[in-house]
Design a protein around this motif. Structure first.
Motif, mmCIF file in Angstrom:
data_model
loop_
_atom_site.group_PDB
_atom_site.id
_atom_site.type_symbol
_atom_site.label_atom_id
_atom_site.label_comp_id
_atom_site.label_asym_id
_atom_site.label_seq_id
_atom_site.Cartn_x
_atom_site.Cartn_y
_atom_site.Cartn_z
ATOM 1 N N ARG A 62 0.833 -1.206 0.000
ATOM 2 C CA ARG A 62 0.000 0.000 0.000
ATOM 3 C C ARG A 62 0.870 1.260 0.000
ATOM 4 O O ARG A 62 0.561 2.245 -0.678
ATOM 5 N N LYS A 66 0.842 4.021 -2.946
ATOM 6 C CA LYS A 66 0.511 5.416 -2.648
ATOM 7 C C LYS A 66 1.586 6.357 -3.186
ATOM 8 O O LYS A 66 1.288 7.440 -3.695
ATOM 9 N N GLN A 73 -4.199 6.589 -4.349
ATOM 10 C CA GLN A 73 -3.786 6.688 -2.952
ATOM 11 C C GLN A 73 -4.943 6.611 -1.955
ATOM 12 O O GLN A 73 -4.728 6.384 -0.770
ATOM 13 N N TYR A 76 -7.238 0.814 -1.705
ATOM 14 C CA TYR A 76 -6.366 -0.133 -1.031
ATOM 15 C C TYR A 76 -6.218 -1.440 -1.814
ATOM 16 O O TYR A 76 -7.135 -1.875 -2.488
ATOM 17 N N LEU A 77 -5.063 -2.012 -1.658
ATOM 18 C CA LEU A 77 -4.861 -3.368 -2.144
ATOM 19 C C LEU A 77 -5.633 -4.317 -1.244
ATOM 20 O O LEU A 77 -5.933 -4.005 -0.101
ATOM 21 N N ALA A 117 -3.407 -1.830 -7.416
ATOM 22 C CA ALA A 117 -3.797 -0.641 -6.674
ATOM 23 C C ALA A 117 -5.191 -0.162 -7.032
ATOM 24 O O ALA A 117 -5.765 0.662 -6.340
#
Length: 240
Positions: A62, A66, A73, A76-77, A117
């Protein structure tokens, strides 16, 4: 005697060779930070170590996403997607097990701008709501020392490893990722931030709505829900 020594060599040589290959692989990945992100954990069982290591790898992934893919950003993964792309090395460490996991950065944020991502958000810990100010929590000196040591650690991943060591010597009873917490109110919570640092440690909410102690800020009415989506690990302290 010579025959016994030869037999022992025959029995243990494959083990030493495997151990050596694993160490060589781990060292190579750690030196190649240009291409990989990695994490490791040591636990009582290989399964627990692998699960914890993947959670730590998720934090690293993450952070990388980001930094290198600003348009993602706020997303979230997922741990599932991390499982799809990571590889692992397992090694014994005394009577415990160490698992090292790693993933290629190009699998996290491909050069075409797509990739993991773009996956949807992953829920944070199960949180309390409607909390009111509380009276805080007084700890025994040895318990306060555990909290102080966690707050002094530079990174969230290193603090997680500290919990493993504390559990091994009987200072911490249990710990784990948020999904494995059976009693959110009774647990302490180690909280990280988006930069992979240790943000704070929150005490239990024993009155179920009376607030938690924030051991970083020294306040008695902290709310776990304020950290929804942040990296978090629960733990309980041993009784002496």
């Amino acid at each position: 005697m010579k025959r016994t020594i030869l037999l022992l060599l025959v029995l243990f040589l494959p083990l030493y060779a495997t151990f050596g290959q694993g160490t060589k692989k781990i060292n190579a990945i750690k030196r190649n930070t240009r291409d990989y992100v990695y994490a490791e954990a040591t636990m009582d069982t290989p399964e627990a170590a692998y699960k914890a290591a993947k959670e730590l790898l998720l934090v690293q992934a993450r952070e990388y996403a980001k930094e290198h893919a600003p348009k993602y950003q706020k997303e979230y993964l997922s741990i599932k997607k991390i499982s799809d792309i990571c590889e692992s090395v397992q090694m014994p460490r005394g009577n415990m097990y160490k698992v090292f996991v790693y993933a290629k950065k190009t699998d996290i944020v491909p050069t075409d701008g797509g990739g993991l991502a773009a996956e949807g958000p992953v829920p944070g810990p199960v949180l309390d709501s409607g909390q009111a100010p509380g009276a805080g929590q007084a700890l025994e000196p040895w318990q306060q020392k555990v909290i102080d040591e966690l707050l002094a650690v530079d990174t969230f991943s290193a603090a997680w490893e500290s919990l493993a060591r504390m559990k091994a010597v009987g200072r911490v009873k249990k710990y784990g990722p948020h999904a494995a917490c059976s009693d959110v109110n009774a647990a302490f919570w180690l909280i990280g931030d988006a930069d992979g640092k240790v943000l704070t440690v929150l005490g239990p909410d024993m009155a179920a709505g009376n607030g938690r102690t924030d051991f970083r800020k020294g306040i008695a009415n902290a709310d776990l829900s304020a950290y929804s989506g942040a990296p978090a690990v629960w733990f309980t302290l041993s009784k002496r």
